[in-house]
Structure formats: structure tokens, C-alpha cells
Design a protein around this motif. Structure first.
Motif, PDB file in Angstrom:
ATOM      1  N   UNK A 228      33.032  -7.231  46.762  1.00 30.21           N
ATOM      2  CA  UNK A 228      32.571  -6.280  45.790  1.00 30.21           C
ATOM      3  C   UNK A 228      33.846  -6.142  44.947  1.00 30.21           C
ATOM      4  N   UNK A 229      33.895  -6.312  43.588  1.00 31.90           N
ATOM      5  CA  UNK A 229      34.866  -6.392  42.678  1.00 31.90           C
ATOM      6  C   UNK A 229      34.674  -4.936  41.797  1.00 31.90           C
ATOM      7  N   UNK A 230      35.651  -4.314  41.865  1.00 29.60           N
ATOM      8  CA  UNK A 230      35.561  -2.722  41.132  1.00 29.60           C
ATOM      9  C   UNK A 230      37.132  -2.728  40.682  1.00 29.60           C
ATOM     10  N   UNK A 231      37.298  -3.232  39.340  1.00 28.53           N
ATOM     11  CA  UNK A 231      38.697  -3.277  38.986  1.00 28.53           C
ATOM     12  C   UNK A 231      39.349  -1.924  38.544  1.00 28.53           C
ATOM     13  N   UNK A 232      38.628  -1.007  38.393  1.00 31.67           N
ATOM     14  CA  UNK A 232      38.896   0.216  38.114  1.00 31.67           C
ATOM     15  C   UNK A 232      37.764   1.187  38.550  1.00 31.67           C
ATOM     16  N   UNK A 233      37.919   2.001  39.432  1.00 28.49           N
ATOM     17  CA  UNK A 233      36.913   3.162  40.054  1.00 28.49           C
ATOM     18  C   UNK A 233      36.367   4.122  39.176  1.00 28.49           C
ATOM     19  N   UNK A 234      37.454   4.641  38.434  1.00 26.27           N
ATOM     20  CA  UNK A 234      37.135   5.608  37.183  1.00 26.27           C
ATOM     21  C   UNK A 234      36.138   4.985  35.836  1.00 26.27           C
ATOM     22  N   UNK A 235      36.375   3.615  35.876  1.00 27.70           N
ATOM     23  CA  UNK A 235      35.483   3.030  34.752  1.00 27.70           C
ATOM     24  C   UNK A 235      34.337   2.390  35.176  1.00 27.70           C
ATOM     25  N   UNK A 236      33.975   2.384  36.479  1.00 27.32           N
ATOM     26  CA  UNK A 236      32.964   1.551  36.996  1.00 27.32           C
ATOM     27  C   UNK A 236      31.391   2.144  36.758  1.00 27.32           C
ATOM     28  N   UNK A 237      30.524   1.575  36.643  1.00 24.59           N
ATOM     29  CA  UNK A 237      29.261   1.929  36.513  1.00 24.59           C
ATOM     30  C   UNK A 237      28.675   2.578  37.883  1.00 24.59           C
ATOM     31  N   UNK A 238      28.815   3.934  38.064  1.00 29.46           N
ATOM     32  CA  UNK A 238      28.340   4.370  39.406  1.00 29.46           C
ATOM     33  C   UNK A 238      27.053   3.979  39.831  1.00 29.46           C
ATOM     34  N   UNK A 239      26.140   4.022  39.019  1.00 26.96           N
ATOM     35  CA  UNK A 239      24.720   3.911  39.452  1.00 26.96           C
ATOM     36  C   UNK A 239      24.526   2.474  40.110  1.00 26.96           C
ATOM     37  N   UNK A 287      44.877  -5.715  38.475  1.00 28.24           N
ATOM     38  CA  UNK A 287      43.460  -5.440  37.713  1.00 28.24           C
ATOM     39  C   UNK A 287      43.128  -6.629  36.721  1.00 28.24           C
ATOM     40  N   UNK A 288      44.200  -7.086  36.197  1.00 31.09           N
ATOM     41  CA  UNK A 288      44.033  -8.214  35.204  1.00 31.09           C
ATOM     42  C   UNK A 288      43.301  -9.452  35.967  1.00 31.09           C
ATOM     43  N   UNK A 289      43.850  -9.677  37.173  1.00 29.56           N
ATOM     44  CA  UNK A 289      43.108 -10.812  37.904  1.00 29.56           C
ATOM     45  C   UNK A 289      41.860 -10.546  38.054  1.00 29.56           C
ATOM     46  N   UNK A 290      41.348  -9.290  38.419  1.00 26.70           N
ATOM     47  CA  UNK A 290      40.017  -8.893  38.696  1.00 26.70           C
ATOM     48  C   UNK A 290      39.065  -8.941  37.523  1.00 26.70           C
ATOM     49  N   UNK A 291      39.654  -8.542  36.295  1.00 29.36           N
ATOM     50  CA  UNK A 291      39.177  -8.585  35.157  1.00 29.36           C
ATOM     51  C   UNK A 291      38.805 -10.093  34.707  1.00 29.36           C
TER      52      UNK A 291
END
Length: 322
Positions: A228-239, A287-291
Motif C-alpha cells: 500500500x503506497x502512500x508517498x506522502x500522508x499529508x497529501x493522500x486521499x484520506x477517503x 518519495x521520488x521512487x514511490x511517485x
């Protein structure tokens, strides 16, 4: 002879803009990341534009591909050729700036489909401007190939079609994946160094770290893995984490090894884990790798002995068959 040269230039320029626009159209988020890089402090220092990188990239992609279509159809030839000249001049400046100051090593003009150095892209744009100037001088020779009504209808249908593709991709995943983490690609094979010592392998900076070790080698050896890839928690779609919770529960019941992967701070991830009762722990990755791995935040990737067997945006979590 001149008319033949004009027609050949028209076909070449139009096809080039359509191809360049299409390979970015299927992955507009990739273009967003590239514009964020250009707008960054170390390049153009226009950081106030970073929040607008996605709409800017979508607009530019649609304009680029539509100008190619309009040139081939002969629709509003003067406006089209002048617009092509303006757009190519902008690209020429950006690629010259990147090449001369060594700021951006890959301009992204052909998305991830074809990699060019900034100088290669610069000279490509020089050639395009030369051809566009010829078209501008002989714009009278650019005629509509169909009647005005048919030409307008084809132009409008093209705009609707390309806009629909963009909307679909933004809510799912790129319809064509040119990256080293595409479905069917083997990550360990992608980590092998090429014969040229100056080239990096397609997959680099790939690590899945806990607080002590890099677990990537043992995870890539497992048969059933869900990331489950969440590159940035603050910018994630929480829904999306409601859907993530359901599919990961199901995966665990089916014998999958499930891991979260993020570049966010551990405290933020623990809060997210507790808030949504997520049944897995998070590992750290660049982060770049995850993106690069997936154009979704959160996104889901399934591996089997290091081979990518499936990728989904969280919107499609309910469609995953385990």
C-alpha cells in the motif's frame, strides 16, 4: 517543390506534437511532477506555481496535442501555426535553461516513453521551430482536408476524447505505463546495472526499510505481497483508506504479506494507522521512487517474487481479485 516541403513539414510537426502530447496525456501526473521540478527553488524559483502544476500540465498537454490535430486537419491554420511557434519557443527556452545550467536532466517532453537529454531536446526544438517558421511563411498552403463542418466536428471530438482520457487517468492509473514498475516488470531485474557504467539501472533507490534494516531483498523474494503506497500522508486521499482497509483485510486472509510504504514521518503514519485501523505496518522508501512506482496516493501494488502482477488506484480497490 516548396509545397511538397510544406506538406511534409505539416505532417511531421503535427505528428510530433500529437505523439509528444499523447505520451504525456496517458500520465498527466508525471508531467505534474516534472513541472513541480521546474518551478522549484533550484530551477526557475517559481515555487508559488507549484500548487498549480497539475492543472498547468493538463492544459499544456491538451493544447499540445490539439495543436497537432488542428495542424493536420488544417483547422484555423494561422492561429494554429502561431500557437505552435509560441509553444515551441517556450519549450526551447526551458530546455536551453535546463541544458545550459544543468538543472533538469530529463525535460519530460516525451513523458517516460523516450528519454532525451536536455541538449538533445533543445536541438529537437530548434528543428521544430525551423519547420514551423516555414509553415508560417507558407501558411496559405495549409488547407483544410475536409469541409469546414467536418473539420470542426473532428476537432471538437478530439478535444472531448482527449479530455475524457485525462479524467479517466487521474481517477485510475495511466492507461499506458512506460516506467520500470509497470505490470509484468521484474524489480530485481530492473536493479541490474547496464553495461554502460555511466547509466543508472531502471530501478534505483528502491529500499523498503523498517527502523533497522532494508527488507526489500526478502520482500522481493516472497510469492504473495501487497504494497500500500502512500508517498506522502499529508497529501493522500484520506477517503481511500476505507477501501484500503477492506482490501488489505481480504489480502491477509488470503495469505498475502501486506506492507504500507511511505516517505512520511513515522508519527504521521502511526496516527493514520490507528485512525483507519489499518492491519499492516509501514516501511520507508524514497518519495521520488514511490511517485515513480504508482501514480496514486494511496495506491496498491501486488508483487510475486519481485514481479509486478497488479497496480490499482484506491478508487479501484474493490475490483482487485485475490
Amino acid at each position: 517543390m516548396i509545397k511538397l516541403l510544406v506538406h511534409l513539414s505539416r505532417i511531421f510537426v503535427g505528428a510530433m506534437f500529437i505523439f509528444s502530447g499523447f505520451v504525456k496525456l496517458v500520465d498527466p501526473i508525471g508531467s505534474q511532477y516534472k513541472f513541480q521540478e521546474y518551478f522549484g527553488e533550484s530551477v526557475l524559483n517559481l515555487e508559488f506555481l507549484i500548487p498549480f502544476a497539475l492543472p498547468f500540465s493538463i492544459l499544456l498537454i491538451i493544447v499540445e496535442i490539439m495543436l497537432g490535430v488542428m495542424l493536420l486537419l488544417g483547422y484555423k491554420s494561422k492561429l494554429t501555426v502561431w500557437s505552435l511557434l509560441g509553444l515551441t519557443t517556450l519549450f526551447l527556452f526551458l530546455t536551453w535553461y535546463s541544458a545550459y545550467y544543468n538543472k533538469v536532466t530529463d525535460c519530460g517532453c516525451f513523458g517516460d516513453a523516450i528519454k532525451l537529454t536536455p541538449w538533445e531536446t533543445f536541438w529537437k526544438n530548434v528543428i521544430l521551430i525551423g519547420l514551423i517558421l516555414l509553415l508560417l511563411i507558407r501558411v496559405k498552403d495549409i488547407k483544410e482536408i475536409f469541409s469546414k463542418k467536418i473539420t470542426f466536428t473532428l476537432t471538437l471530438l478530439s478535444l472531448i476524447s482527449f479530455s475524457s482520457i485525462t479524467f479517466h487517468v487521474l481517477n485510475h492509473l495511466p492507461i499506458i505505463d512506460f516506467r520500470a514498475y509497470a505490470v509484468g516488470k521484474n524489480i530485481p531485474e530492473g536493479m541490474e546495472f547496464p553495461e554502460d557504467p555511466n547509466e543508472l539501472p531502471p530501478v534505483h533507490d528502491f529500499m523498503l526499510e523498517d527502523t533497522q534494516n532494508d527488507l526489500a531483498p526478502q520482500i522481493l523474494a516472497m510469492d504473495k505481497v501487497m504494497l500500500v503506497i502512500v508517498y506522502n500522508a499529508d497529501k493522500s486521499d484520506e477517503e481511500g483508506f476505507v477501501a484500503i482497509k477492506k482490501v488489505t483485510d481480504k489480502a491477509i486472509s488470503k495469505g498475502y504479506n501486506v506492507y504500507g510504504v511511505s516517505a512520511s514521518f513515522e508519527d504521521d503514519l502511526i496516527l493514520m494507522q490507528n485512525k483507519y485501523n489499518l492491519p499492516f505496518n509501514f516501511l520507508f522508501c524514497d518519495e521520488t521512487t514511490l511517485k515513480t512506482m504508482i501514480r496514486a496516493n494511496p495506491g496498491i501494488m501486488i508483487l510475486s517474487k519481485g514481479t509486478v502482477t497488479g497496480k490499482w488506484n484506491w478508487n479501484d480497490a474493490d475490483k482487485i481479485k485475490l
